[in-house]
Design an enzyme around this catalytic site. Structure first.
Site, short mmCIF file in Angstrom:
data_model
loop_
_atom_site.label_atom_id
_atom_site.label_comp_id
_atom_site.label_asym_id
_atom_site.label_seq_id
_atom_site.Cartn_x
_atom_site.Cartn_y
_atom_site.Cartn_z
N GLN A 214 7.70 12.17 8.55
CA GLN A 214 6.70 11.55 8.32
C GLN A 214 6.66 10.32 9.10
O GLN A 214 5.81 9.63 9.27
CB GLN A 214 6.49 10.71 6.76
CG GLN A 214 6.32 11.81 5.65
CD GLN A 214 6.40 11.13 4.27
OE1 GLN A 214 7.30 11.49 3.32
NE2 GLN A 214 5.79 9.94 3.86
N PHE A 245 5.87 13.03 0.17
CA PHE A 245 5.87 12.46 -0.71
C PHE A 245 6.86 10.98 -0.54
O PHE A 245 7.30 10.40 -1.50
CB PHE A 245 6.30 12.91 -2.15
CG PHE A 245 5.54 14.41 -2.40
CD1 PHE A 245 4.46 14.33 -2.52
CD2 PHE A 245 6.34 15.41 -2.24
CE1 PHE A 245 3.54 15.69 -2.46
CE2 PHE A 245 5.80 16.82 -2.22
CZ PHE A 245 4.33 16.81 -2.48
N GLU A 249 10.18 10.12 5.03
CA GLU A 249 9.68 8.91 5.84
C GLU A 249 11.18 8.47 6.55
O GLU A 249 11.22 8.09 7.60
CB GLU A 249 9.60 7.79 4.90
CG GLU A 249 9.30 6.44 5.76
CD GLU A 249 8.53 5.30 4.87
OE1 GLU A 249 8.16 5.62 3.89
OE2 GLU A 249 8.30 4.26 5.33
N ARG A 327 8.20 -4.27 -3.36
CA ARG A 327 6.86 -3.64 -3.96
C ARG A 327 6.89 -3.54 -5.29
O ARG A 327 5.86 -3.76 -5.97
CB ARG A 327 6.49 -2.34 -3.07
CG ARG A 327 5.39 -1.77 -3.73
CD ARG A 327 4.80 -0.60 -2.68
NE ARG A 327 3.89 -1.04 -1.55
CZ ARG A 327 2.80 -1.24 -1.28
NH1 ARG A 327 2.09 -1.14 -2.02
NH2 ARG A 327 2.48 -1.72 -0.06
N ARG A 359 6.44 8.03 -3.07
CA ARG A 359 5.00 7.83 -3.44
C ARG A 359 4.85 6.89 -4.43
O ARG A 359 5.33 6.96 -5.60
CB ARG A 359 4.42 9.18 -4.32
CG ARG A 359 2.94 8.98 -4.07
CD ARG A 359 2.41 10.57 -4.70
NE ARG A 359 1.19 10.77 -4.32
CZ ARG A 359 0.55 11.99 -4.53
NH1 ARG A 359 1.32 12.91 -4.93
NH2 ARG A 359 -0.76 12.15 -4.35
N PHE A 361 6.39 3.73 -4.01
CA PHE A 361 7.44 2.83 -3.31
C PHE A 361 7.86 1.78 -3.98
O PHE A 361 7.67 0.66 -3.54
CB PHE A 361 6.62 2.35 -2.19
CG PHE A 361 7.67 2.05 -0.96
CD1 PHE A 361 8.19 3.11 -0.09
CD2 PHE A 361 7.81 0.60 -0.35
CE1 PHE A 361 9.13 2.63 1.15
CE2 PHE A 361 8.44 0.26 0.63
CZ PHE A 361 9.23 1.23 1.40
N ALA A 534 2.86 4.36 2.69
CA ALA A 534 1.97 3.34 2.07
C ALA A 534 0.46 3.52 1.91
O ALA A 534 -0.44 2.78 1.87
CB ALA A 534 2.15 1.93 2.83
N GLU A 735 -1.15 7.08 -2.99
CA GLU A 735 -0.10 6.76 -3.88
C GLU A 735 -0.67 6.30 -5.12
O GLU A 735 -0.17 6.67 -6.29
CB GLU A 735 0.79 5.60 -3.35
CG GLU A 735 1.68 5.94 -2.31
CD GLU A 735 2.21 4.72 -1.59
OE1 GLU A 735 1.32 3.91 -0.90
OE2 GLU A 735 3.41 4.46 -1.81
#
Lengths: 787, 500
Positions: A214, A245, A249, A327, A359, A361, A534, A735
């Site tokens: 990603q 998902f 990342e 988050r 997903r 986060f 995000a 998300e």
């Protein structure tokens, strides 16, 4: 019946596949035909080596000796690589913390940590050989769980706190007060395509890496750091992933770096693809959380003061845990105004794999925390949890100014809150009230099976909370035959980003979608990109691509205005045509003419999200450009003899703004909901006492299967548009729907509560496996019996 | 002894395909397709038969069926004489999509697309089966769920795929699909060989004898050989444990072992009979056993796996042994020293240890059966996920009640000990007693005499014990009342209520 004369075929009234069209996924034909090429499908160049990692079999230990004599002797082995072979930095940390070694040296900090790599002539040979190394460990005490880490104060960093008001005073003065503890498990991504990278050496020591990632730019940086190369010597390409998902990342850094290392050292192409069991052990997962709350409220269930202590299992290194835990704090309020609140976050360092993006986060964990608080308040007051939720909603859009009920715990004013309206509509369309009463009547007559229902709302903040990441680039070419070649920094993992951005470009040029060629993401086309994460993919890249399209359109318009002897303002792009004064051009004509007039037909586009800022030190700012909303009603049933459970019906109303592609968005909503429900029900990660993951394959780790989908599932898109100026007023949708799955947990909780005559809080933790449900039933029976 | 052939030949996407003699007999079909033949449409998701991304379709013309199977847990020699279709071979003559593909496209059935070829092949198998061998009527949603239980998708939430499964039957069936099916059948019949298979190379040996005497002889010479039924478990030894499998003997083509007969008072299931082949008959006789088989493995696993294999590998969590033990089954072993019979439960000695002499193998299991629709047998499979999951606890109850008195009780459990085992103390506490809740409650503590379960990734020992007891309570309710006790399968009414 035809009320107008048919138009000639050459003058279409609308294009095919513009913005808002429910076009299928751009690769749908290739998907179903089996011709879509994933990284492992790229034809291997002759001489390609296959790599397997040697993994730690201790959670925390000194590595006293590594002996590879049997590895070297194994059939097909070409070479073995350790940290000593790394020309650059032995680190693939995404944030430069130097705590994610490519190969551990001296110390292993989790079971399954990478120690060395074997390159062989086949994957099977490499896998076999990697198990033959003789490793001598000296065990050290291991901290495996959140509880152990909290007791030992084992943290990655100091606890972080923000909030508003005076929660301690509010709690002390509140007429009602409750304390509780909420636990929720982690989650394995289980992308169907595991981690994989193919590195191909080039001239001058350059390397090209095909990676299922990603975040191609971070792969580029990781490879460059490990090989000691400048960024311009490394090119990364990804056409598509078989699911991401969040699990791709940062987790692609290690396989890409190792593949590039082997390629650089041997001069041969090299591929590293994790076997599924290795993938489970080597890669990070969603953070499991323990959340303690202390809430004070009035007789109407309205929260007066609240504190949260969120403790997250981060694993052995930072990875993205700081931002994830932040988050979780940003979503501890969900849709509710908390006038006096303090949120404290503990980032637990444990001897387990370093947990990572997934997903939502951290948002899902924070949100599940307060939704459990809503249930507890409702149980205490004997109210419908929905009434308690409504009593606490933020002030509605248009009514926030002066309401005194629109400030978040991080000092951002909520101006776009539509959750009240959206909830009202869903309550009506789902028949919530009547069904809830019906379920209670049914339960009274059913001694063994019990049903439950829950409506939970979602408010999810859109933007990377690390403000600098909110930027994107695109590259667009118009060729002289009128065809367009589109590239941008976003990656395609199944979410339909490529199609949505292509629809934006088609809309801009008023050409058919088929005229826009979608191309692989490459670091040499669009540089310095942010990850596709995000939920930001279409917001950022759609805007960047529109910018590139508008630049080229403006050049064409200026040229055509001159050509037609009119003003630029009089040039219009209409379906299949460009009108310039009295003249009409097709896009191919305009493109060819521009080339003849020596006008550039290529442009970059760039976008940076406006308005956002965040000061972490003071805990104040506007970290989010806007919020996406949604709500779900889930009805479930449990078996009070076994704890078995299933969903019966789900109704969802979700806000995607003015949808760029309703078919793709509904796919995201449904898939997100099921994934969220899976996280909270069947998906259980179990580690043994030695820190080894026991559930390391789909045989033991159970994601939802086809029949787990509720037999009745109704989904709709909210009719509103984004009040912020996003791409065609759409909203991000990747998300937010995952958190609709919280209703699946709380519907079970409602069913459990029935065994106690709805006299107590079921306090059902996640994942709600049959075992957890049965134990909650037993506990509630005991509590009720004890009065 | 019959003639033997020393190479493997099968039909691949309609064309005769001879496997080079150098290919190791332990090579999986998935490895062979992707790595040796460069056919990359078939994907590897888990390499253990749990995700279905590698689903291909195998046709056996004599059996008149198209079977979805997992290519990752099939060894190349097992395909000898069969017709194999992969996603790469679904195109029509001018590149047209097959209805199963077209429906997936129209219904937005793919997102990341990685699981899609596997789903397409499961849908293809269902489509061909319904169109060729059944009445062409679209299946029910419940049947679609069952057929797709072995295909995992992490993106869609499945709704669009289920829609595609319904949609494909509304699309016109192309003429080329009809003729291609006929040509494949014809060619596959032509491929069927009357010779037994003996593939030997530097990497191993693979035998597929045709007759019991051949099998006995092979086992006499090679007592350490590994017997393959459907290989759904043995392939994991190779794929995951990386164990060498030097000598393999397949039971799949041994005529005597393929026999499945249902006579007066006795059913005989040959060791090579797959779940799929036995399912409908078992369901007719014992409806609850049918539901258990529906949840056992997946369509792909049931199409390959054998009931004999489930017994022979002695797993404590195999689902068939407890059910067969509750029914009072007899195991038939055979080998160089001749045939032996024993009550099934006596075969399982301890964890990983069975009563099997050198060279012996499972020949058949014999089950007493006297009537159809025998609802006294109840099989309760408890797992985290309903479909395609391994049991945390499996309880099978078979009680005879005469005039309100328990005249016989056979209760067997999986997941409660190192072997599948009877609950003899519980049985004793029930037999001869009036069939009342008081009797049940008095029997519950006896579970603790019968079992000392362990905790593992599937469940804790406490949960296992509590659930085992509760399952007897469930059985009592089901035999004596109309109370709803099931969320899925036999007796499930709750779904109909919600749909209404």
């Amino acid at each position: 019946m035809q009320d107008t004369a048919p138009k000639p075929a050459t003058t279409p009234t609308r294009i095919t596949g513009g913005v808002g069209d429910p076009s299928p996924h751009d690769s749908a034909h290739k998907h179903v035909a089996g011709t879509a090429i994933y990284t492992d499908d790229i034809p291997e160049p002759p001489g390609t080596l296959h790599i397997a990692l040697g993994l730690s079999t201790r959670a925390h230990a000194e590595v006293l000796a590594l002996d590879f004599s049997q590895v070297h002797a194994a059939s097909g082995v070409v070479a073995v690589f350790t940290a000593a072979d790394i020309p650059g930095r032995n680190d693939v940390s995404p944030i430069g913390k130097s705590d994610d070694p490519v190969f551990a040296t001296g110390l292993v900090e989790h079971y399954g940590q990478s120690l060395f790599a074997v390159a062989a002539t086949s994957m099977l040979a490499a896998r076999r050989a990697a198990r033959l190394a003789d490793v001598i460990y000296k065990d050290k005490p291991a901290i495996l769980t959140v509880d152990e880490a909290m007791d030992a104060k084992s943290f990655l960093s100091d606890p972080y706190t923000f909030g508003i008001g005076d929660p301690d005073a509010a709690l002390a003065a509140a007429p009602h007060r409750l304390k509780g503890r909420v636990r929720m498990g982690g989650q394995e991504h289980f992308y169907l395509e595991g981690q994989v990278a193919l590195a191909i050496p080039g001239e001058d020591g350059d390397v090209t890496v095909h990676s299922s990632t990603q975040h191609p730019t971070e792969i580029q940086h990781s490879v460059a750091h490990v090989l000691g190369l400048p960024f311009n010597a490394v090119t990364v390409e990804v056409r598509r992933m078989g699911g991401g998902f969040g699990g791709k990342e940062t987790q692609g850094n290690l396989p890409a770096a190792v593949a590039a290392l082997v390629a650089a050292k041997t001069g041969r192409p090299a591929k590293l693809r994790y076997d599924r069991d290795d993938d489970f052990e080597v890669t990070g997962k969603r953070h499991d959380f323990r959340i303690d709350y202390d809430v004070g409220f009035d007789a109407g269930g309205r929260i007066l003061g609240i504190t949260f202590e969120q403790a997250a299992r981060c694993g052995m290194s930072f990875d993205l845990s700081m931002a994830i835990c932040d988050r979780a704090m940003f979503h501890a309020d969900n849709c509710y105004f908390l006038p006096n609140v303090r949120i404290t976050s503990y980032r637990c360092k444990t001897n387990t794999v370093s947990n990572t993006a997934f997903r939502g986060f951290g948002g899902p964990q924070g949100m599940a925390g307060i939704e459990r608080v809503m249930e507890a308040i409702a149980a205490k007051l004997g109210k419908d949890p929905l009434a308690v939720r409504r009593a606490n909603f933020y002030a509605a859009k248009g009514k926030s100014a002066g309401s005194g009920r629109s400030l978040t715990p991080y000092h951002m004013e909520i101006e776009d809150c539509i959750i009240g309206e959206l909830t009202d509509e869903l309550v009506r369309t789902s028949g919530y009230e009547k069904r809830r009463a019906g379920i209670r009547a049914w339960n009274a007559k059913s001694p063994i099976l019990k049903r439950g229902i829950s409506l939970t709302p979602v408010k999810f903040g859109i933007s990377f909370t690390n403000t600098l990441m909110n930027q994107a680039g695109a590259l667009l070419h118009l060729y002289t035959d009128g065809s367009l070649h589109l590239n941008h920094g976003g990656t395609e993992m199944g979410q339909g980003l490529f199609q949505k951005v292509a629809q934006v470009v088609a809309e801009e040029f008023q050409c058919d979608l088929s005229n826009v060629k979608i191309t692989a993401t490459r670091t040499d086309k669009v540089p310095n990109t942010s990850p596709t994460a995000a939920s930001s993919g279409s917001d950022l890249n759609g805007m960047a691509a529109r910018e590139a399209a508008r630049t080229i359109k403006m050049r064409l318009a200026e040229m055509l205005a001159v050509e037609a002897g009119t003003d630029v303002e009089a040039v219009r792009f209409i379906p299949g045509r460009i009108i310039a004064g009295r003249r009409t051009f097709t896009l191919p004509e305009a493109a060819a003419l521009a080339h003849a007039r020596r006008i550039s037909l290529s442009s970059t586009g760039y976008y940076a999200t406006p308005k956002i800022h965040w000061d972490r030190a003071s805990g104040k700012g506007r970290p989010f450009f806007y919020f996406a909303y949604g709500a779900a009603v889930t009805e479930s049933a449990i078996d009070t003899l076994t704890g078995e459970n299933r969903m019966l019906r789900v109704d969802i109303l979700h806000d995607a703004g003015r949808s760029l592609n309703p078919a793709i968005d509904l796919g995201q909503i449904e898939g997100g909901f099921i994934q969220g429900a899976g996280w909270l029900t069947t998906e259980e990660l179990v580690w043994d006492g030695k820190g080894r993951l026991s559930t390391h394959a789909p045989s033991t780790y159970k994601i939802p299967a086809c029949s787990d989908r509720p037999p009745v599932m109704n989904m709709s898109l909210w009719h509103g548009e984004n009040s912020e100026d996003t791409i065609y007023r759409s909203k991000a949708v990747g998300e937010p729907p995952l958190m609709l799955g919280i209703s699946a947990l709380l519907a079970l909780s409602d069913a459990v509560a029935s065994v106690g005559g709805y006299a107590g809080d079921a306090a059902l933790d996640a994942p709600a496996t049959p075992e957890r449900v049965l134990m909650a039933v037993q506990a509630l029976k005991t509590r009720v019996a004890a009065g | 002894m019959a003639a033997t052939r020393d190479y493997v030949v099968f039909l691949l996407n309609g064309e005769r395909h001879e496997v080079p003699r150098s290919v190791p007999p332990t090579r999986t079909l998935l490895e062979y397709l992707r790595e040796d033949l460069g056919l990359k449409g078939t994907k590897e998701g888990c390499n253990e038969g749990d995700c279905g991304a590698c689903t291909v379709v195998v046709m056996e013309p004599e059996q008149r069926s198209t079977l979805a199977v997992n290519a990752c847990i099939l060894l190349v020699p097992m395909l000898d004489g069969k017709s194999v279709t992969t996603v790469d071979g679904l195109f029509g003559p001018s590149g047209e999509l097959h209805p199963c593909q077209q429906a997936m496209l129209e219904c937005h059935g793919s997102q990341c697309g990685f699981c899609t070829p596997g789903f397409v092949m499961s849908l293809f198998a269902m489509y061909q089966d319904v169109m060729e061998y059944h009445d062409g009527k679209p299946p029910t949603k419940k049947w679609i769920n069952t057929v797709l239980a072995g295909n995992l998708c992490r993106c869609t939430g499945y709704g669009s795929i289920v829609a595609a499964a319904e949609r494909m039957f509304a699309l016109p069936r192309p003429e080329w699909d009809v003729s291609r099916q006929a040509v494949n059948e014809f060619r596959a019949i032509g491929l069927r060989s009357k010779a037994s298979l003996a593939v030997k190379n530097a990497n191993g040996q693979f035998y597929a004898p045709l007759a019991l005497v051949e099998l006995i002889e092979l086992r006499r010479i090679q007592p350490d050989s590994i017997i393959l039924g459907g290989a759904t478990d043995v392939c994991l030894w190779a794929n995951k444990q990386l164990r060498p499998l030097p000598i393999l003997i397949s039971t799949a083509r041994v005529g005597e072992l393929q026999q499945f007969s249902h006579g007066v008072g006795r059913m005989r299931i040959g060791a090579a009979v797959t779940y799929e082949a036995a399912w409908s008959t078992l369901e007719m006789v014992w409806p609850n056993l049918g539901e258990l088989i529906r949840r056992l493995g997946s369509e792909q696993v049931r199409n390959s796996g054998t009931i004999g294999g489930n017994i022979a590998n002695g797993s404590p969590i195999g689902d068939m042994p407890p059910a067969l033990m509750a029914l009072g089954s007899t195991l038939v072993l055979n080998g160089p020293e001749g045939q032996r019979r024993m009550p099934l439960e006596e075969f399982f000695l301890a964890y990983g240890k069975q009563d099997r002499k050198p060279g012996e193998f499972v020949e058949a299991v014999e089950v007493p059966s006297h009537e159809t629709g025998d609802r006294r047998l109840r099989c309760y499979k408890i797992s985290k996920r309903f479909d395609q999951d391994i049991s945390a606890v499996l309880g099978c109850f078979y009680l005879h009640i005469d005039n309100g008195v328990v005249t016989s009780a056979r209760i067997a459990f999986g997941g409660m000990a190192g072997i599948p085992n009877r609950a003899k103390a519980v049985e004793a506490a029930l037999e001869g007693k009036p069939w009342t809740m008081a009797t049940v409650e008095a029997a519950l503590p006896k579970f603790e005499e019968d079992f000392q379960p362990l905790s593992d990734a599937r469940a804790s020992k406490e949960y296992r014990m509590l659930t085992a007891k509760n399952l007897l309570v469930r059985y009592f309710h089901e035999m004596t009342s109309d109370v709803q006790t099931r969320l899925v399968g036999d007796g499930e009414r709750i779904i109909a209520e919600v749909m209404a």
